[in-house]
Motif scaffolding. Sequence first.
Motif, PDB file in Angstrom:
ATOM      1  N   MET A 113      -8.839  -8.761  -4.271  1.00  0.00           N
ATOM      2  CA  MET A 113      -7.934  -7.324  -3.673  1.00  0.00           C
ATOM      3  C   MET A 113      -9.132  -7.337  -5.123  1.00  0.00           C
ATOM      4  SD  MET A 113      -6.565  -5.457  -6.485  1.00  0.00           S
ATOM      5  CE  MET A 113      -5.670  -6.173  -7.291  1.00  0.00           C
ATOM      6  N   TYR A 335      -6.836   0.359  -5.626  1.00  0.00           N
ATOM      7  CA  TYR A 335      -6.908  -0.820  -5.017  1.00  0.00           C
ATOM      8  C   TYR A 335      -6.267  -0.032  -3.585  1.00  0.00           C
ATOM      9  CZ  TYR A 335      -6.909  -4.042  -0.729  1.00  0.00           C
ATOM     10  OH  TYR A 335      -7.445  -4.906   0.070  1.00  0.00           O
ATOM     11  N   VAL A 336      -5.094   0.208  -3.712  1.00  0.00           N
ATOM     12  CA  VAL A 336      -4.474   0.451  -2.867  1.00  0.00           C
ATOM     13  C   VAL A 336      -4.604   2.189  -1.979  1.00  0.00           C
ATOM     14  CG1 VAL A 336      -2.005   1.844  -2.295  1.00  0.00           C
ATOM     15  CG2 VAL A 336      -2.665  -0.976  -2.700  1.00  0.00           C
ATOM     16  N   LEU A 338      -7.727   3.564  -2.532  1.00  0.00           N
ATOM     17  CA  LEU A 338      -9.118   3.378  -2.227  1.00  0.00           C
ATOM     18  C   LEU A 338      -9.288   2.836  -0.225  1.00  0.00           C
ATOM     19  CD1 LEU A 338     -11.916   3.370  -3.297  1.00  0.00           C
ATOM     20  CD2 LEU A 338     -12.399   1.128  -3.191  1.00  0.00           C
ATOM     21  N   LYS A 339      -8.129   2.079  -0.306  1.00  0.00           N
ATOM     22  CA  LYS A 339      -7.618   1.797   1.195  1.00  0.00           C
ATOM     23  C   LYS A 339      -6.918   3.377   1.724  1.00  0.00           C
ATOM     24  CE  LYS A 339      -9.258  -2.339   1.403  1.00  0.00           C
ATOM     25  NZ  LYS A 339     -10.445  -2.494   1.828  1.00  0.00           N
TER      26      LYS A 339
ATOM     27  N   GLU B  43     -13.585   2.959   6.905  1.00  0.00           N
ATOM     28  CA  GLU B  43     -12.481   3.962   6.528  1.00  0.00           C
ATOM     29  C   GLU B  43     -11.371   3.886   6.160  1.00  0.00           C
ATOM     30  OE1 GLU B  43     -13.953   6.913   9.711  1.00  0.00           O
ATOM     31  OE2 GLU B  43     -15.242   5.746   8.236  1.00  0.00           O
ATOM     32  N   GLY B  44     -10.903   4.938   5.909  1.00  0.00           N
ATOM     33  CA  GLY B  44      -9.396   5.013   5.114  1.00  0.00           C
ATOM     34  C   GLY B  44      -8.161   4.631   6.924  1.00  0.00           C
ATOM     35  N   MET B  45      -6.621   3.484   5.893  1.00  0.00           N
ATOM     36  CA  MET B  45      -6.508   3.888   6.779  1.00  0.00           C
ATOM     37  C   MET B  45      -4.988   4.196   6.551  1.00  0.00           C
ATOM     38  SD  MET B  45      -6.787  -0.773   5.230  1.00  0.00           S
ATOM     39  CE  MET B  45      -5.467  -1.940   6.500  1.00  0.00           C
ATOM     40  N   VAL B  50      -1.860  -0.269   5.688  1.00  0.00           N
ATOM     41  CA  VAL B  50      -2.046  -0.445   3.855  1.00  0.00           C
ATOM     42  C   VAL B  50      -0.730  -1.514   3.461  1.00  0.00           C
ATOM     43  CG1 VAL B  50      -2.514   0.273   1.820  1.00  0.00           C
ATOM     44  CG2 VAL B  50      -3.567   1.155   3.758  1.00  0.00           C
ATOM     45  N   LEU B  53      -0.929  -5.136   4.425  1.00  0.00           N
ATOM     46  CA  LEU B  53      -2.965  -5.381   4.057  1.00  0.00           C
ATOM     47  C   LEU B  53      -2.190  -6.035   2.577  1.00  0.00           C
ATOM     48  CD1 LEU B  53      -5.924  -5.419   4.015  1.00  0.00           C
ATOM     49  CD2 LEU B  53      -5.249  -3.737   2.658  1.00  0.00           C
ATOM     50  N   VAL B  54      -1.189  -5.829   2.172  1.00  0.00           N
ATOM     51  CA  VAL B  54      -0.699  -5.415   0.779  1.00  0.00           C
ATOM     52  C   VAL B  54      -0.184  -6.849   0.964  1.00  0.00           C
ATOM     53  CG1 VAL B  54       1.485  -4.775  -1.567  1.00  0.00           C
ATOM     54  CG2 VAL B  54      -1.419  -3.654  -0.725  1.00  0.00           C
ATOM     55  N   LEU B  57      -1.878  -9.763   1.489  1.00  0.00           N
ATOM     56  CA  LEU B  57      -2.499 -10.378   0.381  1.00  0.00           C
ATOM     57  C   LEU B  57      -1.533 -11.181  -0.440  1.00  0.00           C
ATOM     58  CD1 LEU B  57      -4.620  -7.323  -0.397  1.00  0.00           C
ATOM     59  CD2 LEU B  57      -5.962  -9.461  -0.030  1.00  0.00           C
TER      60      LEU B  57
END
Lengths: 496, 445
Positions: A113, A335-336, A338-339, B43-45, B50, B53-54, B57
């Motif tokens: 991250m 970070y979130v 930006l995603k 590109e944005g999600m 997201v 994704l988190v 991670l």
Amino acid sequence: MLISRDDRLSFEKSNPGRRCVTMPKERLAKASVPAGLARRDPLLFPELAELDAIRHFINLSRKNFSVDTHFYPLGSCTMKYNPKINEWAARREKFAALHPLQKPETVQGMMRMLAELEDGLREITGMDRFTLQPAAGAHGELTGLMLVRAYHASRGDSKRMKVLVPDSSHGTNPATAALVGYRVIEVKSNARGRVDLESLKAVLDDHVACLMLTNPNTLGVFEENILEIARLVHEKGGLLYYDGANLNPLLGIARPGDMGFDIVHVNLHKTFSTPHGGGGPGAGPVGVKKHLVPFMPYPLVEKKGDGVQWAPKPQRSIGRVKSFHGNIGVLLRAYVYLKMIGRDGLLRVSEGAILNANYLREKLRTVFPVAVDEPCLHEFVLSLKQAAAKGVHAGDVGKRLLDFGFHAPTVHFPLVVSEALMIEPTETESRETMDLFIEAMKRIAFEIETEPAKVKNAPYTLPVRRPNDVLAARKPILTYRDLLREEAVAAEARVG
Amino acid sequence: MPYIPLTGPEKRGLLREIGVSSLDDLIRAIPSALRGPEMSLPEGMSEPEVQRLVRDLGALNTSGLDFLSFLGAGSYDHFIPSAVQEVISRQEFSTAYTPYQPEASQGTLQAIFEYQSLMAELTGLAASNASHYDGATSLAEAALVALRHTERPKILIARSVHPHHREVIRTYLAESTCRVEEFGFTAGGGFDRQSLAAKLDADTAGVIFQTPNFFGIVEDLAGIADQVHANKSLLILSGHPASFALFRSPGEWGADIAAGEGQPLGMPVSFGGPYLGYFVTTQALLRRMPGRIAGATEDADGKRAFCLTLQAREQHIRRERAGSNICSNQALCALAACAYMTFLGRQGMREVAELNLDRATYLREKIAGIKGFEVAVSQPIFNEFVVKSPVPFAQIEKKLAAERIFPGVALETYYPELRNRFLVCATETKTREDIDRFAEALAKC
């Protein structure tokens, strides 16, 4: 002092023997504190039942304005919406329950991250490397100027003792330069709110370590001569520092790295949507160009094979600027964001910020004069000089706005505009909200003409009205014990 | 686009109202050579993507809940009352700005005032600021206050102060005309009185101790304040704040400034931040204190009100003449600390401190009984201590990983001479079973 029962401090609601949480009763060892090391003073902490304590805090929260309850057009503060997924992510135990001294191989999700956030910041700003350690914008500035100092020192260039800041700069710029031991020289702005090139040339010599610049500046306009400014500063051997407070309208449009800046800091609690928390925690990552990488603070993250590791300490590092690795919870939120936004969204953010600011400017420029009357980027400054003739100051307008349910704009800043009211709507406000704000401003303009006293004595609908800050500074009451002492003195005076 | 209300038709409407035909008309001041940079970014999600994704991670991380953790060394795993998270999640607190408009910020201001009151109480000193970034930067600012107050050039710091804190102080003072010197510790881990006496001189602006120190030892500072003050230097104390509920507070030791890490007061370990630096001083140093301060006063109707005060010290008023450049601090963390101390209350705060001492003492007894491992059983401790192991620490770490235990922090990283020694910490979160399991696993090393 009058205190309504609801406004009491937690200490004043205390009742001996009450408590909220209970703790395990079992003791495993016979541990005792040596007499000479034991605390002797009583601990005057409040004693409350849990409901009373919760009610205390929730009722306190209700006395606040916040982004989630009110429009907050605070210039240079970028009070945009703070997405809730950010909070969801930051609370996850898989991030919040990581100890900072765990080995990198046990925290690869976290390390990845951090590396991706750094990549994103590099792309957006056009810089070569970022440290994520600084805890706030001012902390980033401090880190940045230490880099400036280390860079010049490494070249044996010890005569550079001056840092230039425009007269429209944030207070942290000169304060930081002074803290690092530099002499601060102010550069004048021209009639259009930009750095005056002639004034710059007049103070620019080989004693200048660096020029600190916010772009767009605090008047909300772009320093159109930035390439020329960068050339002049670099020609004299100085460095260019970018204060990222106003980065929001440039996202995807232009990058400080391309403008010639050597060092930038980014306020993640502004541009990258992390909440301000009532004054922090923020995060102020600092990005640099290649020639400054050897001086960066540590630790830095580094991709290695499939994983991410801590990089070796840069050879001439200025050192560590904070414990551990930075305000990680804030970095994770950014970070979130930006995603969620992505490359395509960056342009929508800047476009929205610019359109909203210009819409407000266009609608308000006939109500109060605009300091620089041309298209702005993310914010603009109104001057209430004419109202001042009626005895109404910019700060009074800010107070009156509170009655209409709007947080005050930034008042009496920048210092180059007299009676300044600095307005930044951000991209997350709707036109309907802005229209209500415009209505309120018109109403207040009318009141200034017809009943100025009403504006001067505002607000009328808030928990308190115009706290006496002169009294507060003359006779500091900073703790509950100070209050008790004050009350005892007052009681004695009554008896006497 | 998430979070942006502007629709296509609305955008055209705004442009019309502004009186321009496109965004380009509004950004003409930006040289065209600079516009439209190439950026290599995805590109944005969408939000569900997201979230996924988190989670993914997160799955790559081993947390202190997956493993039994005895890591401390400046970041401590403590119980946090459930109510604390609820309080700091109130958006009226978390999405507010700095309380420059007191009428619209009485909630934040009163909470800061209560935080200051609690910190002053806990440290036994007179006045607290609204928080600093963390323990290290708070100590660095304390060093700056000492240099300015005494107009002397030297900071003397115990080598048993947290290594990161010492590093940050050096960074802050690097290349200035001031210098930092360190005094040593004895074989037992407490500070060395002789080393201190030898280095305390007419140049010394301030002396910095940490208690409990980095090795977990509660320092006996009897006579130190007199010695330091007789030398006309300031005494600056740091240390785990919850220990002050049980052990002598900085104020009781005669400190001029208490500055250190406030994370144990209701903040999760969070891989190192956000935490908060506490900064508390005597009345005499009040006007030299950096950072924001909330004060009580009266409003126009004679009602009690709170506002930021003594702002003439600060950068937004004083600019280059300010004592510090700090602006944003760690306000929401200070709120967490305020709520933590309030929910624990007078009794709870003391019990937490007692439980830390109890669990660490029990762990120390257990390890003392393991063949080959050495601990100093007579030293006063709070919640951590040093273990000398018969084998290299890396070996222990590896073996205990198989048992899903984080055993502690190797000291050799920070003190090359302390080979095969590591720091272990047991807070109130550890049970008898946890500690027994750890001791059994160590015995097998």
